[in-house]
Design a protein around this motif. Structure first.
Motif, PDB file in Angstrom:
ATOM      1  N   LEU A 138       0.831  -1.201   0.000  1.00 38.18           N
ATOM      2  CA  LEU A 138       0.000   0.000   0.000  1.00 38.18           C
ATOM      3  C   LEU A 138       0.869   1.256   0.000  1.00 38.18           C
ATOM      4  CD1 LEU A 138      -2.784  -1.174   2.471  1.00 38.18           C
ATOM      5  CD2 LEU A 138      -3.154  -0.457   0.108  1.00 38.18           C
ATOM      6  N   ASP A 139       1.968   1.222   0.739  1.00 42.50           N
ATOM      7  CA  ASP A 139       2.880   2.363   0.734  1.00 42.50           C
ATOM      8  C   ASP A 139       3.476   2.585  -0.648  1.00 42.50           C
ATOM      9  OD1 ASP A 139       2.484   2.944   3.372  1.00 42.50           O
ATOM     10  OD2 ASP A 139       4.255   1.880   4.093  1.00 42.50           O
ATOM     11  N   GLU A 140       3.835   1.477  -1.292  1.00 38.15           N
ATOM     12  CA  GLU A 140       4.399   1.596  -2.633  1.00 38.15           C
ATOM     13  C   GLU A 140       3.379   2.140  -3.608  1.00 38.15           C
ATOM     14  OE1 GLU A 140       7.336  -1.148  -4.685  1.00 38.15           O
ATOM     15  OE2 GLU A 140       6.523  -2.404  -3.081  1.00 38.15           O
ATOM     16  N   LEU A 141       2.135   1.728  -3.413  1.00 36.46           N
ATOM     17  CA  LEU A 141       1.066   2.215  -4.271  1.00 36.46           C
ATOM     18  C   LEU A 141       0.904   3.729  -4.105  1.00 36.46           C
ATOM     19  CD1 LEU A 141      -1.159   1.569  -6.271  1.00 36.46           C
ATOM     20  CD2 LEU A 141      -2.640   0.947  -4.354  1.00 36.46           C
ATOM     21  N   ASP A 142       0.925   4.188  -2.860  1.00 34.79           N
ATOM     22  CA  ASP A 142       0.856   5.628  -2.624  1.00 34.79           C
ATOM     23  C   ASP A 142       2.025   6.345  -3.270  1.00 34.79           C
ATOM     24  OD1 ASP A 142      -1.461   5.386  -1.233  1.00 34.79           O
ATOM     25  OD2 ASP A 142      -0.577   5.660   0.751  1.00 34.79           O
ATOM     26  N   ALA A 144       3.763   5.367  -5.818  1.00 33.34           N
ATOM     27  CA  ALA A 144       3.599   5.337  -7.273  1.00 33.34           C
ATOM     28  C   ALA A 144       2.634   6.443  -7.697  1.00 33.34           C
ATOM     29  CB  ALA A 144       3.079   3.976  -7.719  1.00 33.34           C
ATOM     30  N   ARG A 145       1.610   6.669  -6.903  1.00 37.50           N
ATOM     31  CA  ARG A 145       0.615   7.682  -7.262  1.00 37.50           C
ATOM     32  C   ARG A 145       1.157   9.087  -7.104  1.00 37.50           C
ATOM     33  NH1 ARG A 145      -4.488   4.088  -5.027  1.00 37.50           N
ATOM     34  NH2 ARG A 145      -4.986   3.275  -7.098  1.00 37.50           N
ATOM     35  N   GLU A 146       1.967   9.295  -6.094  1.00 39.15           N
ATOM     36  CA  GLU A 146       2.653  10.578  -5.970  1.00 39.15           C
ATOM     37  C   GLU A 146       3.502  10.818  -7.213  1.00 39.15           C
ATOM     38  OE1 GLU A 146       3.028  12.783  -3.293  1.00 39.15           O
ATOM     39  OE2 GLU A 146       1.726  11.720  -1.870  1.00 39.15           O
ATOM     40  N   TRP A 147       4.147   9.756  -7.650  1.00 40.07           N
ATOM     41  CA  TRP A 147       5.022   9.871  -8.808  1.00 40.07           C
ATOM     42  C   TRP A 147       4.226  10.198 -10.064  1.00 40.07           C
ATOM     43  CZ3 TRP A 147       9.619  10.898  -7.588  1.00 40.07           C
ATOM     44  CH2 TRP A 147      10.635  10.920  -8.539  1.00 40.07           C
ATOM     45  N   MET A 148       2.992   9.709 -10.121  1.00 38.05           N
ATOM     46  CA  MET A 148       2.151  10.014 -11.275  1.00 38.05           C
ATOM     47  C   MET A 148       1.892  11.514 -11.377  1.00 38.05           C
ATOM     48  SD  MET A 148      -0.448   6.766 -11.035  1.00 38.05           S
ATOM     49  CE  MET A 148      -1.632   7.428 -12.185  1.00 38.05           C
ATOM     50  N   LEU A 149       1.739  12.158 -10.231  1.00 37.63           N
ATOM     51  CA  LEU A 149       1.565  13.615 -10.255  1.00 37.63           C
ATOM     52  C   LEU A 149       2.810  14.277 -10.842  1.00 37.63           C
ATOM     53  CD1 LEU A 149       0.024  16.238  -9.426  1.00 37.63           C
ATOM     54  CD2 LEU A 149       1.227  16.104  -7.240  1.00 37.63           C
ATOM     55  N   LEU A 151       5.035  12.952 -12.874  1.00 35.45           N
ATOM     56  CA  LEU A 151       5.191  12.654 -14.302  1.00 35.45           C
ATOM     57  C   LEU A 151       4.184  13.403 -15.153  1.00 35.45           C
ATOM     58  CD1 LEU A 151       5.814   8.798 -14.145  1.00 35.45           C
ATOM     59  CD2 LEU A 151       7.481  10.585 -14.701  1.00 35.45           C
ATOM     60  N   GLY A 152       2.970  13.526 -14.647  1.00 33.90           N
ATOM     61  CA  GLY A 152       1.916  14.105 -15.468  1.00 33.90           C
ATOM     62  C   GLY A 152       1.874  15.615 -15.460  1.00 33.90           C
TER      63      GLY A 152
END
Lengths: 248, 248
Positions: A138-142, A144-149, A151-152
């Motif tokens: 779950l931490d990794e998922l969070d 990854a989602r921070e990273w999406m911000l 990247l995008g």
DNA sequence: CGTCGGCTTGATTGTGCTCAACCCGGGTGG
DNA sequence: CCACCCGGGTTGAGCACAATCAAGCCGACG
């Protein structure tokens, strides 16, 4: 598929540097004894492939030392790093036959490996492992989602600043120092790897690093050693909430 | 923090449309009976906030019907969607106090909710739930990482084509049709929401959709109804391996 | 009928990419 | 010892793609 990694001597889980942060962090001594029996160490040299996307997965494990990169490549060669695996991070996918992404040793890396099948049994029989693994995932998922911000939506400069800030924060977390004031560390990635991680070209990475240097936000000794004279002003460049969210 | 969602009547888990795909998919009848006692339904209208990043999290649950969006906003208003929650997807974070991201109802949404504390106990006591949740989380992590490739490396046209291909694949998966030939579906997102998801501006989304239409790769009925005359040729525009990987 | 929100389309700008030259340090071989 | 090369990094010039700014369209709704 692995090009002759060295195998290290067995050493005791109790002495392990990641004992309190890895999947095994919540294990009782008796559970740890079981893991101790199952584990193997392997080291990889910087640049070596640890596995290829699509490979049969025989092992899962933890990064003990060094930095590994998860990445994806398109047919035409465009590449995107999708995760940076630091010490204590988990590698591999219980419940999956094949690896979803390439894993590459960014620096020299030591892994603590378990054969997949017995480890999967452990997950089912040992809640302290299952729960910890869920938590880490779950931490990794969070993350990854921070990273999406990043990247995008972030600009090149913000991307670089964010990346340096993350490394710096990690550095201070380990040495338990204050987050303000001077921070020093060594980049674990080449310019090209940084570009792959940040969704940029290596030229842009180089330019933005130079720009931050010119602006006095960072100092360089050689290509890889970074000093951050004032962490707060670097944070200002990341585009993130600098006041830690929640105004009300 | 939620603006007056309606609460639905209790209905039986056995009849649930997501019975075989959600967290509860591997539960035995007796375990299901426990969940049946704990659950509540709530519906939200399109556009409503389900929760804000930073909120205290009291509930976790599953999307039963409709589409919700996870997203992140920067101070200056730049926004990035970091996940699309479709029916059977899990919402919330056992083991965390506060929500890491905003959750918004993209269409009208029905959730099946559990109070967090009792659900966390269930995770520890019920391996069929814990294991399923781990599996779902790992799948989401893989999906997030695929999305990172899209955000970091794909062109606007590839992003749009990829997004449409994902929706189309989902459509054919549900109706068990072939992946080749004609596919029809309705976009669950506005142009602006698509832009937030794909890391583009809404103008660019609009232009690229028009371009795909002009190229004959898609047909539009109204703004939201899409027909894909030939799925294979749309896939060609995504930049992905079209031959399904693994040549050797 | 007028307005409003979602969407499309156009003109222009600007950020980051591409192509290309060059620098620098380390290792090798003549 | 020096010349050379090679890989990683820097810097520059020009370009292209997507962002920005702006106008107008279309359908729904009061």
């Amino acid at each position: 598929m692995n090009t002759a990694p060295k195998t290290l001597a067995h050493s005791d889980c109790g002495d392990c540097p990641i004992r309190y942060r890895a999947v095994c962090s919540r294990c009782e001594p008796d559970e740890l004894a079981v893991l101790d029996q199952l584990k193997t160490y392997k080291t990889y040299e910087a640049g070596q492939m640890i596995c290829w996307a699509g490979d049969q997965l025989q092992f899962v494990g933890s990064v003990v030392d060094g930095v590994a990169a998860l990445s994806q490549t398109m047919e035409d060669g465009r590449r995107q790093m999708v995760g940076l695996l630091l010490p204590s991070d988990f590698v591999g996918r219980p419940g999956r036959e094949t690896a979803p992404f390439d894993v590459i040793a960014a620096t020299d890396v030591t892994l603590c490996l378990f054969r997949k099948a017995p480890f999967e049994e452990l997950i089912n029989s040992t809640p302290s492992i299952a729960t910890r693994l869920l938590e880490m995932t779950l931490d990794e998922l969070d993350a990854a989602r921070e990273w999406m911000l990043l990247l995008g939506r972030k600009t090149a400069r913000e991307k670089i600043a964010s990346f340096l800030a993350i490394l710096a924060r990690r550095e201070t977390a380990l040495s338990a120092g204050q987050t303000m004031g001077k921070v020093e560390f060594t980049l674990p990635l080449s310019r090209e790897a940084m570009a792959d991680y940040l969704g940029l070209t290596l030229e842009t990475v180089s330019r933005q690093v130079s720009a931050l240097k010119r602006a006095g936000l960072i100092e360089l000794q050689g290509k890889r050693k970074i000093t951050i004279p004032d962490f707060a002003s670097l944070l200002n460049e990341t585009g993130d909430d600098t006041d830690g969210g929640m105004p009300a």
